[in-house]
Design a protein around this motif. Structure first.
Motif, PDB file in Angstrom:
ATOM      1  N   ASP A 131      27.324  50.827  22.496  1.00 43.68           N
ATOM      2  CA  ASP A 131      26.439  50.106  23.411  1.00 43.68           C
ATOM      3  C   ASP A 131      27.297  49.212  24.291  1.00 43.68           C
ATOM      4  O   ASP A 131      27.802  48.186  23.834  1.00 43.68           O
ATOM      5  CB  ASP A 131      25.436  49.292  22.597  1.00 43.68           C
ATOM      6  CG  ASP A 131      24.425  48.552  23.476  1.00 43.68           C
ATOM      7  OD1 ASP A 131      24.567  48.603  24.716  1.00 43.68           O
ATOM      8  OD2 ASP A 131      23.515  47.925  22.913  1.00 43.68           O
ATOM      9  N   LEU A 132      27.503  49.610  25.564  1.00 42.84           N
ATOM     10  CA  LEU A 132      28.410  48.867  26.437  1.00 42.84           C
ATOM     11  C   LEU A 132      28.009  47.404  26.592  1.00 42.84           C
ATOM     12  O   LEU A 132      28.873  46.523  26.473  1.00 42.84           O
ATOM     13  CB  LEU A 132      28.501  49.546  27.799  1.00 42.84           C
ATOM     14  CG  LEU A 132      29.393  48.860  28.834  1.00 42.84           C
ATOM     15  CD1 LEU A 132      30.832  48.784  28.360  1.00 42.84           C
ATOM     16  CD2 LEU A 132      29.317  49.583  30.192  1.00 42.84           C
ATOM     17  N   PRO A 133      26.737  47.066  26.853  1.00 38.60           N
ATOM     18  CA  PRO A 133      26.395  45.639  26.970  1.00 38.60           C
ATOM     19  C   PRO A 133      26.740  44.850  25.711  1.00 38.60           C
ATOM     20  O   PRO A 133      27.229  43.713  25.798  1.00 38.60           O
ATOM     21  CB  PRO A 133      24.886  45.659  27.227  1.00 38.60           C
ATOM     22  CG  PRO A 133      24.633  46.984  27.869  1.00 38.60           C
ATOM     23  CD  PRO A 133      25.582  47.932  27.201  1.00 38.60           C
ATOM     24  N   ALA A 134      26.519  45.446  24.535  1.00 39.82           N
ATOM     25  CA  ALA A 134      26.824  44.740  23.293  1.00 39.82           C
ATOM     26  C   ALA A 134      28.324  44.565  23.111  1.00 39.82           C
ATOM     27  O   ALA A 134      28.800  43.497  22.687  1.00 39.82           O
ATOM     28  CB  ALA A 134      26.231  45.501  22.099  1.00 39.82           C
ATOM     29  N   VAL A 135      29.092  45.593  23.422  1.00 40.18           N
ATOM     30  CA  VAL A 135      30.544  45.509  23.286  1.00 40.18           C
ATOM     31  C   VAL A 135      31.108  44.463  24.247  1.00 40.18           C
ATOM     32  O   VAL A 135      31.998  43.681  23.899  1.00 40.18           O
ATOM     33  CB  VAL A 135      31.186  46.888  23.539  1.00 40.18           C
ATOM     34  CG1 VAL A 135      32.706  46.786  23.554  1.00 40.18           C
ATOM     35  CG2 VAL A 135      30.735  47.885  22.473  1.00 40.18           C
ATOM     36  N   LEU A 136      30.597  44.436  25.487  1.00 32.23           N
ATOM     37  CA  LEU A 136      31.049  43.429  26.444  1.00 32.23           C
ATOM     38  C   LEU A 136      30.658  42.020  26.009  1.00 32.23           C
ATOM     39  O   LEU A 136      31.430  41.071  26.185  1.00 32.23           O
ATOM     40  CB  LEU A 136      30.463  43.725  27.828  1.00 32.23           C
ATOM     41  CG  LEU A 136      31.173  44.796  28.654  1.00 32.23           C
ATOM     42  CD1 LEU A 136      30.341  45.180  29.876  1.00 32.23           C
ATOM     43  CD2 LEU A 136      32.557  44.311  29.106  1.00 32.23           C
ATOM     44  N   ALA A 137      29.462  41.866  25.451  1.00 27.17           N
ATOM     45  CA  ALA A 137      29.025  40.545  24.974  1.00 27.17           C
ATOM     46  C   ALA A 137      29.941  40.043  23.862  1.00 27.17           C
ATOM     47  O   ALA A 137      30.305  38.852  23.819  1.00 27.17           O
ATOM     48  CB  ALA A 137      27.579  40.611  24.503  1.00 27.17           C
ATOM     49  N   GLU A 138      30.317  40.927  22.942  1.00 26.56           N
ATOM     50  CA  GLU A 138      31.243  40.533  21.874  1.00 26.56           C
ATOM     51  C   GLU A 138      32.594  40.120  22.450  1.00 26.56           C
ATOM     52  O   GLU A 138      33.200  39.134  22.006  1.00 26.56           O
ATOM     53  CB  GLU A 138      31.418  41.693  20.893  1.00 26.56           C
ATOM     54  CG  GLU A 138      30.164  42.010  20.086  1.00 26.56           C
ATOM     55  CD  GLU A 138      30.324  43.272  19.250  1.00 26.56           C
ATOM     56  OE1 GLU A 138      31.441  43.851  19.281  1.00 26.56           O
ATOM     57  OE2 GLU A 138      29.361  43.678  18.593  1.00 26.56           O
ATOM     58  N   ALA A 139      33.080  40.860  23.437  1.00 28.52           N
ATOM     59  CA  ALA A 139      34.354  40.513  24.063  1.00 28.52           C
ATOM     60  C   ALA A 139      34.260  39.164  24.775  1.00 28.52           C
ATOM     61  O   ALA A 139      35.194  38.357  24.726  1.00 28.52           O
ATOM     62  CB  ALA A 139      34.759  41.610  25.049  1.00 28.52           C
ATOM     63  N   ALA A 140      33.135  38.906  25.444  1.00 26.87           N
ATOM     64  CA  ALA A 140      32.953  37.625  26.127  1.00 26.87           C
ATOM     65  C   ALA A 140      32.938  36.472  25.124  1.00 26.87           C
ATOM     66  O   ALA A 140      33.499  35.399  25.380  1.00 26.87           O
ATOM     67  CB  ALA A 140      31.667  37.655  26.943  1.00 26.87           C
ATOM     68  N   ASP A 141      32.299  36.685  23.979  1.00 23.89           N
ATOM     69  CA  ASP A 141      32.264  35.641  22.957  1.00 23.89           C
ATOM     70  C   ASP A 141      33.669  35.354  22.422  1.00 23.89           C
ATOM     71  O   ASP A 141      34.036  34.186  22.185  1.00 23.89           O
ATOM     72  CB  ASP A 141      31.338  36.054  21.811  1.00 23.89           C
ATOM     73  CG  ASP A 141      29.876  36.065  22.225  1.00 23.89           C
ATOM     74  OD1 ASP A 141      29.535  35.388  23.214  1.00 23.89           O
ATOM     75  OD2 ASP A 141      29.071  36.761  21.570  1.00 23.89           O
ATOM     76  N   ARG A 142      34.472  36.403  22.188  1.00 18.63           N
ATOM     77  CA  ARG A 142      35.848  36.192  21.715  1.00 18.63           C
ATOM     78  C   ARG A 142      36.651  35.413  22.751  1.00 18.63           C
ATOM     79  O   ARG A 142      37.403  34.490  22.408  1.00 18.63           O
ATOM     80  CB  ARG A 142      36.534  37.540  21.453  1.00 18.63           C
ATOM     81  CG  ARG A 142      36.045  38.260  20.209  1.00 18.63           C
ATOM     82  CD  ARG A 142      36.991  39.405  19.831  1.00 18.63           C
ATOM     83  NE  ARG A 142      37.121  40.391  20.891  1.00 18.63           N
ATOM     84  CZ  ARG A 142      36.320  41.420  21.058  1.00 18.63           C
ATOM     85  NH1 ARG A 142      35.294  41.602  20.220  1.00 18.63           N
ATOM     86  NH2 ARG A 142      36.519  42.288  22.034  1.00 18.63           N
ATOM     87  N   ALA A 143      36.502  35.775  24.041  1.00 18.77           N
ATOM     88  CA  ALA A 143      37.234  35.070  25.089  1.00 18.77           C
ATOM     89  C   ALA A 143      36.810  33.618  25.191  1.00 18.77           C
ATOM     90  O   ALA A 143      37.638  32.721  25.398  1.00 18.77           O
ATOM     91  CB  ALA A 143      37.017  35.778  26.425  1.00 18.77           C
ATOM     92  N   ALA A 144      35.508  33.335  25.017  1.00 20.82           N
ATOM     93  CA  ALA A 144      35.016  31.955  25.087  1.00 20.82           C
ATOM     94  C   ALA A 144      35.584  31.118  23.954  1.00 20.82           C
ATOM     95  O   ALA A 144      35.912  29.934  24.135  1.00 20.82           O
ATOM     96  CB  ALA A 144      33.490  31.955  25.065  1.00 20.82           C
TER      97      ALA A 144
END
Length: 493
Positions: free
Chosen positions: A240-253
């Motif tokens: 799920d691309l939106p979910a994978v991107l959200a996880e990456a954004a959380d790690r970066a934050a």
């Protein structure tokens, strides 16, 4: 004219004599290689594969120019000419007896195709055009050498082909390789040595771009080599691309770093929304079919973005906002309603079976044949439109086919409307597109605004945001969020 014809025949006889003596026999092979455009289609394939962005543009314009010149020479010009091929004019009675038509010689179709292709290439890249010009000249000479044409036929073909290529600029303006100013003076963004703190998602489902064509795994490998301390993850077809991107954004934050995305404009759109929500800078690695946003930033390769991330080179860009009764959508490039969203829907339904580019060709053909205008309500009036386009920033050129932005932080929406309510609107639209006069057509209207309100979408039940077709309903407001996104880009100047 008789004197010119005599000179033409005399030159032909001189070349024929050299053929009898066996001089330049390779010209015969070159003439055969150019049959049906094979030589030029092969050259276009090489340019597209090895020439980078400029080579691909040059190949496309060259092939398009060739098609236009070939049609003009073989379908139109030769039907108006009565000049037979060399030698055939000496035995018309015999040819009539054998019931064989006299083949028209003027102009040379091979020469027209050669000149059109090379001139088209030269419009995009003068250096490539200069390299191919001797080949085109040799093809023209080969047509005289083989006895197929008089020299005058070849010169006429060259003239026709060059003119056909020049005419393409009317519909498809020459691209400008100078990166536009993407915003105000550089914005502060964290420098991330070796990519430390950067979370990157590579979308394996992006289009057949020049980068992902080698395979998404190879792209991941290259990114890890460029930025060894970055967290690079591949989003597979079952993820799920939106979910994978959200996880990456959380790690970066959590690490105070940045979000990165490698994919097409649809993937970048998702990442931009997440980066804006979390106050993160965005690193865009071009990996889709067209990569409009990346190219407008001056980014042409993975290495360009990697260098900007390491150096902390960034700027601010505007976000376009499309808000209706169902959701608020962000667009980095373009918004549209009318015929284009339907075209996107058809393309998406076919590209799994046909591939993206064949599916797009089929979708365009269907849209032109069967599309109908939609009715929207604005300013208290119902308005019938074929297309409503809004660009995030001012686009060039004016007319139906905007191709490049002059800035990404000007606070403006570039709004263009094709009116469907005038008499013979479809015919006038087609005529304006074919003649390259859309910018001056009465069915076309343009304005640069800070916001646009539509009271109702009427029977327009779909919109397109950065090339993705989405459902929509109710009232719609188009607006800007100035300088809302920080994005890494190569330093300018």
């Amino acid at each position: 004219m008789r004197r010119l014809d005599a000179v033409d025949r005399a030159l032909f006889d001189r070349v024929a004599l050299s053929r009898l003596r066996g001089t330049h026999p390779w010209l015969r092979g070159l003439s055969h290689a150019a049959d049906h455009g094979k030589l030029w289609f092969g050259t276009a394939a090489v340019l597209g594969a090895l020439g980078g962005r400029t080579g691909r543009r040059a190949a496309l314009r060259g092939v398009g120019s060739l098609a236009l010149a070939s049609a003009a020479a073989n379908i139109a010009a030769k039907q108006l000419s009565r000049r037979p091929r060399p030698g055939l004019d000496l035995v018309p009675a015999v040819r009539r007896l054998l019931r064989q038509p006299v083949t028209t010689s003027f102009p040379s179709g091979h020469s027209a195709s050669a000149a059109a292709f090379v001139t088209g290439v030269a419009i995009e890249s003068p250096l490539l055009g200069a390299a191919l010009a001797p080949v085109a000249a040799a093809v023209g000479a080969s047509r005289v050498y083989t006895g197929a044409h008089f020299p005058g036929d070849v010169l006429a073909g060259f003239t026709l082909g060059a003119a056909a290529a020049a005419v393409t600029v009317r519909w498809w303006p020459r691209s400008n390789d100078t990166p536009p100013p993407a915003g105000p003076p550089p914005r502060t963004a964290p420098a991330l040595p070796e990519g430390a703190g950067l979370s990157v998602v590579v979308n394996s489902g992006s289009g057949n771009g020049s980068l992902l064509a080698a395979g998404p795994e190879e792209t991941v490998t290259e990114l890890r080599a460029l930025l060894p301390r970055a967290d690079v993850r591949l989003c597979g077809p079952d993820d799920d691309l939106p979910a994978v991107l959200a996880e990456a954004a959380d790690r970066a934050a959590r690490t105070g770093g940045a979000l990165g995305v490698c994919g097409g404009d649809g993937s970048v759109n998702l990442a931009a929304s997440l980066a804006t929500e979390r106050g993160l800078p965005l690193a865009v690695f071009p990996g889709g079919t067209l990569n409009h946003f990346a190219l407008d930033l001056g980014i042409e390769s993975l290495a360009d973005t990697a260098a900007a991330v390491v150096a902390g080179s960034a700027c601010g860009v505007d976000l376009g906002l499309a808000t209706d009764d169902t959701a608020r959508r962000v667009f980095l490039n373009t918004f549209s309603l009318g015929v284009y969203p339907e075209l996107v829907r058809v393309r998406e339904s076919l590209e799994g079976r046909l591939g993206k580019w064949p599916a797009l060709a089929v979708a365009v053909a269907r849209a032109l044949a069967s599309a109908e205008p939609v009715t929207v309500r604005a300013g208290g009036r119902d308005r019938c439109v074929w297309l409503l386009f809004a660009g995030n920033g001012a686009y060039d050129p004016p007319g139906f086919a905007p191709t490049r932005r002059t800035g990404l932080a000007d606070g403006l929406l570039d709004v263009r409307v094709v009116d469907g309510g005038r008499p013979f609107a479809r015919t006038r639209l087609a005529a304006a597109v074919l003649s390259g006069t859309m910018a001056r057509s009465r069915v076309y209207h343009a304005a640069r605004l800070t916001a646009l309100d539509l009271d109702s979408l009427g029977d327009a039940d779909r919109i397109a945001v950065d090339g993705e077709s989405l459902p929509a309903a109710g009232a719609l407001r188009l607006a800007k969020a100035p300088n809302a996104l920080t994005v890494y880009r190569p330093s300018v100047g």
